[in-house]
Design a protein around this motif. Structure first.
Motif, PDB file in Angstrom:
ATOM      1  N   GLU A  81       5.053 -13.459  12.478  1.00 53.96           N
ATOM      2  CA  GLU A  81       5.045 -12.099  13.261  1.00 53.96           C
ATOM      3  C   GLU A  81       4.015 -11.252  12.743  1.00 53.96           C
ATOM      4  OE1 GLU A  81       7.671  -7.793  12.634  1.00 53.96           O
ATOM      5  OE2 GLU A  81       8.495  -9.491  11.625  1.00 53.96           O
ATOM      6  N   VAL A  82       3.362 -10.311  13.490  1.00 51.01           N
ATOM      7  CA  VAL A  82       2.128  -9.641  13.191  1.00 51.01           C
ATOM      8  C   VAL A  82       2.330  -8.091  13.400  1.00 51.01           C
ATOM      9  CG1 VAL A  82      -0.172  -9.048  13.664  1.00 51.01           C
ATOM     10  CG2 VAL A  82       0.679 -11.562  13.483  1.00 51.01           C
ATOM     11  N   GLN A  83       2.030  -7.334  12.437  1.00 52.98           N
ATOM     12  CA  GLN A  83       2.105  -5.967  12.527  1.00 52.98           C
ATOM     13  C   GLN A  83       1.063  -5.116  11.978  1.00 52.98           C
ATOM     14  OE1 GLN A  83       5.868  -5.733  10.218  1.00 52.98           O
ATOM     15  NE2 GLN A  83       4.900  -4.370   8.870  1.00 52.98           N
ATOM     16  N   PRO A  84       1.019  -3.755  11.996  1.00 54.02           N
ATOM     17  CA  PRO A  84      -0.289  -3.303  11.606  1.00 54.02           C
ATOM     18  C   PRO A  84       0.012  -3.274  10.333  1.00 54.02           C
ATOM     19  CG  PRO A  84       0.718  -2.131  13.641  1.00 54.02           C
ATOM     20  CD  PRO A  84       1.745  -3.017  13.212  1.00 54.02           C
ATOM     21  N   LEU A  85      -1.142  -3.225   9.534  1.00 48.05           N
ATOM     22  CA  LEU A  85      -1.199  -2.826   8.006  1.00 48.05           C
ATOM     23  C   LEU A  85      -1.000  -1.567   7.812  1.00 48.05           C
ATOM     24  CD1 LEU A  85      -2.006  -4.521   5.334  1.00 48.05           C
ATOM     25  CD2 LEU A  85      -4.473  -3.808   5.919  1.00 48.05           C
ATOM     26  N   VAL A  86      -0.362  -1.037   6.978  1.00 45.76           N
ATOM     27  CA  VAL A  86      -0.190   0.396   6.416  1.00 45.76           C
ATOM     28  C   VAL A  86      -1.256   0.906   5.790  1.00 45.76           C
ATOM     29  CG1 VAL A  86       2.394  -0.062   6.721  1.00 45.76           C
ATOM     30  CG2 VAL A  86       1.178  -0.183   4.535  1.00 45.76           C
ATOM     31  N   MET A  87      -1.614   2.037   5.661  1.00 49.91           N
ATOM     32  CA  MET A  87      -2.364   2.698   4.576  1.00 49.91           C
ATOM     33  C   MET A  87      -1.720   2.832   3.473  1.00 49.91           C
ATOM     34  SD  MET A  87      -4.444   5.714   6.567  1.00 49.91           S
ATOM     35  CE  MET A  87      -3.074   6.647   7.040  1.00 49.91           C
ATOM     36  N   ARG A  88      -2.729   2.432   2.294  1.00 48.33           N
ATOM     37  CA  ARG A  88      -2.085   2.426   1.060  1.00 48.33           C
ATOM     38  C   ARG A  88      -3.224   3.293   0.040  1.00 48.33           C
ATOM     39  NH1 ARG A  88       1.823  -1.517  -1.001  1.00 48.33           N
ATOM     40  NH2 ARG A  88       1.657  -2.377   1.002  1.00 48.33           N
ATOM     41  N   LEU A  89      -2.590   4.269  -0.715  1.00 49.23           N
ATOM     42  CA  LEU A  89      -3.203   4.940  -1.553  1.00 49.23           C
ATOM     43  C   LEU A  89      -2.534   5.048  -2.849  1.00 49.23           C
ATOM     44  CD1 LEU A  89      -5.623   6.906  -2.047  1.00 49.23           C
ATOM     45  CD2 LEU A  89      -4.065   8.655  -1.794  1.00 49.23           C
ATOM     46  N   ASP A  90      -3.292   4.883  -4.193  1.00 52.69           N
ATOM     47  CA  ASP A  90      -2.372   4.980  -5.304  1.00 52.69           C
ATOM     48  C   ASP A  90      -1.824   3.972  -5.534  1.00 52.69           C
ATOM     49  OD1 ASP A  90      -3.713   7.660  -5.603  1.00 52.69           O
ATOM     50  OD2 ASP A  90      -2.177   8.719  -5.042  1.00 52.69           O
ATOM     51  N   CYS A  91      -2.045   2.757  -5.482  1.00 55.09           N
ATOM     52  CA  CYS A  91      -1.361   1.405  -5.583  1.00 55.09           C
ATOM     53  C   CYS A  91      -1.891   0.796  -6.656  1.00 55.09           C
ATOM     54  CB  CYS A  91      -1.323   0.873  -4.315  1.00 55.09           C
ATOM     55  SG  CYS A  91      -3.059   0.058  -3.814  1.00 55.09           S
ATOM     56  N   ALA A  92      -1.268  -0.192  -7.095  1.00 54.65           N
ATOM     57  CA  ALA A  92      -1.596  -1.390  -8.278  1.00 54.65           C
ATOM     58  C   ALA A  92      -2.368  -2.156  -7.316  1.00 54.65           C
ATOM     59  CB  ALA A  92      -0.416  -1.993  -8.780  1.00 54.65           C
ATOM     60  N   VAL A  93      -3.487  -2.642  -7.947  1.00 59.71           N
ATOM     61  CA  VAL A  93      -4.307  -3.706  -7.427  1.00 59.71           C
ATOM     62  C   VAL A  93      -4.904  -4.590  -8.497  1.00 59.71           C
ATOM     63  CG1 VAL A  93      -6.320  -4.215  -6.054  1.00 59.71           C
ATOM     64  CG2 VAL A  93      -5.236  -1.839  -5.719  1.00 59.71           C
ATOM     65  N   THR A  94      -4.806  -6.012  -8.156  1.00 60.94           N
ATOM     66  CA  THR A  94      -5.467  -6.832  -9.225  1.00 60.94           C
ATOM     67  C   THR A  94      -5.585  -8.341  -8.519  1.00 60.94           C
ATOM     68  OG1 THR A  94      -4.994  -8.140 -11.306  1.00 60.94           O
ATOM     69  CG2 THR A  94      -2.856  -8.009  -9.780  1.00 60.94           C
ATOM     70  N   LYS A  95      -6.783  -8.905  -8.544  1.00 65.46           N
ATOM     71  CA  LYS A  95      -7.074 -10.294  -8.436  1.00 65.46           C
ATOM     72  C   LYS A  95      -6.488 -11.228  -9.279  1.00 65.46           C
ATOM     73  CE  LYS A  95     -11.443 -11.259 -10.458  1.00 65.46           C
ATOM     74  NZ  LYS A  95     -13.019 -11.741 -10.178  1.00 65.46           N
ATOM     75  N   LEU A  96      -5.992 -12.360  -8.295  1.00 67.52           N
ATOM     76  CA  LEU A  96      -5.199 -13.382  -9.097  1.00 67.52           C
ATOM     77  C   LEU A  96      -6.251 -14.256  -9.978  1.00 67.52           C
ATOM     78  CD1 LEU A  96      -2.831 -14.801  -6.357  1.00 67.52           C
ATOM     79  CD2 LEU A  96      -2.791 -12.506  -7.609  1.00 67.52           C
TER      80      LEU A  96
END
Length: 531
Positions: A193-208
């Motif tokens: 299934e494919v759907q639009p990517l939601v906008m995202r602000l003030d989130c946690a981010v880390t590379k593996l």
């Protein structure tokens, strides 16, 4: 603790084998014909798991070039996308040995080493020399040589940001610092299934971890300015993964906890998402799980693809620590020397005044989980002597945690580094550390990003909250012969498409890059060392 999981067609973060699956992501490699060599190191998807007269081949369809994956191209400082023509995707019928799996950590590393061999003249000459003299199947020896000679190129990848509104733009910067738009805003979910990517602000981010090159996890946050978000559904518990080698987004299982303004770090194949739990509504919890104590940290296991809410075990007399963890949001965090470190805002004193120091550093030691989160102790009292604030940007750099900018105004240009004094295995002293002051930034960069790219530390974007000026430039930390000679210097070749804060910048490999690094005199590193 509470856990959640789901099956998914997204890449599993583990080595895997067996038959290829329909729609599985792969990389083409080892083709020897004139046309085939031009298609090596290209990402593709499986369209026929078995084909050919004897069923010994795999039908694959090449994915679009990363620079054109969205079907639009963004020009610097232009808002409107401009459609570009796209040729029909190419289909190939190849042997299984000519495919590397995107879901295999080992195959991802082999892919990048293959890229090194193809793009490094010295390695290319060595490979041709050895291929003429070694028996067939000796390619792993070439990879071992490549590992010692060079490392895969890393490029800054910038995600979203805020200036008057949420700018839903993702960029990769090429070897000359030119921004190139990343993939379409499409999220791939279980079952294709494919759907639009939601906008995202003030989130946690880390590379593996380096075991999984090119993968970045995003969790929590919100889709607009928080004042415009409805409680609790306007704040996210969902998580997604970006793959820089495929230039695609994949869904992950939801976290147990809604989080706004969290931070994240990855260590030993686990992602720790911390803070921001103030937006969670316990009425959403399943029966029997409504009260699991403080929700400071949710942990994602990359092997099992499950989340667990970490139970907090507080040492006796740790009321201040418990208060800081419970109210934590918008803080710096990173994995340093085998520990997860978070720099939280100190709770106000009994008189309501800001405390000194302004920042409280806490650490979790995965090697000693039963110790829980501990206040970092500084035997030399450097935590009181070195200016540090809250809401800083952070990065692990040369074995230290580096903080830059932050709040309040008196530390808006400050930078500092934390180094542990004992090994993570030291039962008594693993949480002992020392701070040292670094040179001040040229500009206040509240909400900026701190990123290490090929050995050089960069601070990008951000806002000076005293003047209201937003920045679209960067400065880098130049190490002198002594610590006193270090300085932050402007990076003349780097310009963001627009001035932003609350953005993320991560150094990632890519299969589609162009340009060589700028001349060394234009790069902020001494003696020709660095990017």
């Amino acid at each position: 603790g509470r856990s959640s999981s789901s099956s998914s067609s997204s890449p599993r973060m583990a080595a895997c084998g067996g038959a290829f699956a329909l729609d599985e992501r792969v990389f083409v490699q080892g083709l020897s014909t004139e046309r085939g060599r031009a298609l090596n190191l290209r990402p593709a998807r499986v369209v026929e798991p078995r084909t050919g007269a004897e069923g010994d081949r795999i039908g694959v369809e090449l994915l679009p070039d990363s620079d054109m994956a969205s079907g639009v191209k963004f020009q610097r400082c232009e808002d409107a996308p401009r459609p570009i023509p796209r040729a029909p995707p190419s289909r190939l019928s190849v042997k299984p040995a000519n495919l590397l799996r995107a879901s295999s950590a080992e195959d991802r590393r082999r892919l990048l080493l293959g890229q090194l061999l193809a793009k490094t003249p010295a390695l290319l000459a060595v490979s041709r020399f050895l291929e003429e003299r070694l028996p067939a199947g000796s390619t792993p020896l070439l990879f071992r040589i490549a590992e010692f000679v060079a490392a895969p190129r890393m490029f800054p990848h910038q995600f979203s940001g805020y200036m008057g509104q949420l700018w839903f733009e993702h960029w990769r910067y090429d070897g000359q610092g030119e921004p190139l738009a990343l993939a379409a805003r499409v999220l791939r979910r279980p079952g294709g299934e494919v759907q639009p990517l939601v906008m995202r602000l003030d989130c946690a981010v880390t590379k593996l971890d380096d075991d999984f090159p090119g993968l970045v996890l995003f969790a929590g946050g919100c889709g607009a300015h928080p004042r415009q978000c409805r409680y609790p559904g306007g704040f996210y518990k969902c998580a997604v993964m970006y793959d820089s080698l495929l230039d695609e987004w994949w869904s992950l299982p939801d976290m147990p906890t809604r989080r706004h303004g969290p931070a994240a770090a990855c260590f030993d194949n686990k992602v720790y998402v911390m803070g921001g739990q103030y937006v969670h509504d316990t009425d959403e919890d399943p029966p029997g799980q409504a009260h699991i104590g403080p929700r400071f940290c949710d942990v994602f296991d990359l092997a099992s693809r499950t989340w667990v809410s970490q139970r907090l075990e507080m040492p006796l007399g740790a009321a201040v620590l418990a208060q800081a963890l419970d109210n934590a949001a918008f803080f710096a965090a990173a994995a340093v020397a085998g520990r997860i470190v978070a720099c939280l805002r100190c709770p106000p004193g009994p008189d309501g005044r800001p405390p000194l120091p302004l920042c409280m550093a806490v650490a979790f030691n995965p090697a000693r989980e039963d110790d829980g989160w501990r206040l970092i102790q500084c035997p030399d009292r450097s935590d009181a002597a070195v200016p540090m604030g809250s809401s800083s940007c952070a990065a692990a750099y040369r074995g230290e945690l580096v903080l830059a900018s932050g709040r309040p105004a008196q530390v808006a240009t400050a930078s500092a580094a934390l180094r542990f004094l004992a090994d993570a295995s030291d039962a008594e002293h693993w949480h002992h550390a020392a701070w040292r002051r670094l040179p001040d930034l040229a500009h206040a960069r509240v909400g900026g990003a701190l990123v290490e790219v090929e050995g050089t530390l960069y601070a990008t974007g951000g806002v000076d909250e005293r003047s209201g000026e937003f920045f679209n430039d960067a400065e880098c930390l130049v190490q002198g012969e002594s610590p006193e000679e270090a300085s932050w210097r402007p990076v003349p070749w780097f310009k963001m498409p627009r001035a932003l804060h609350a953005h993320t910048c991560i150094a990632l490999p890519t299969l589609a890059y162009r340009g060589s690094p700028p001349d060394i005199e234009d790069v902020c590193t001494p003696n020709g060392v660095g990017t």
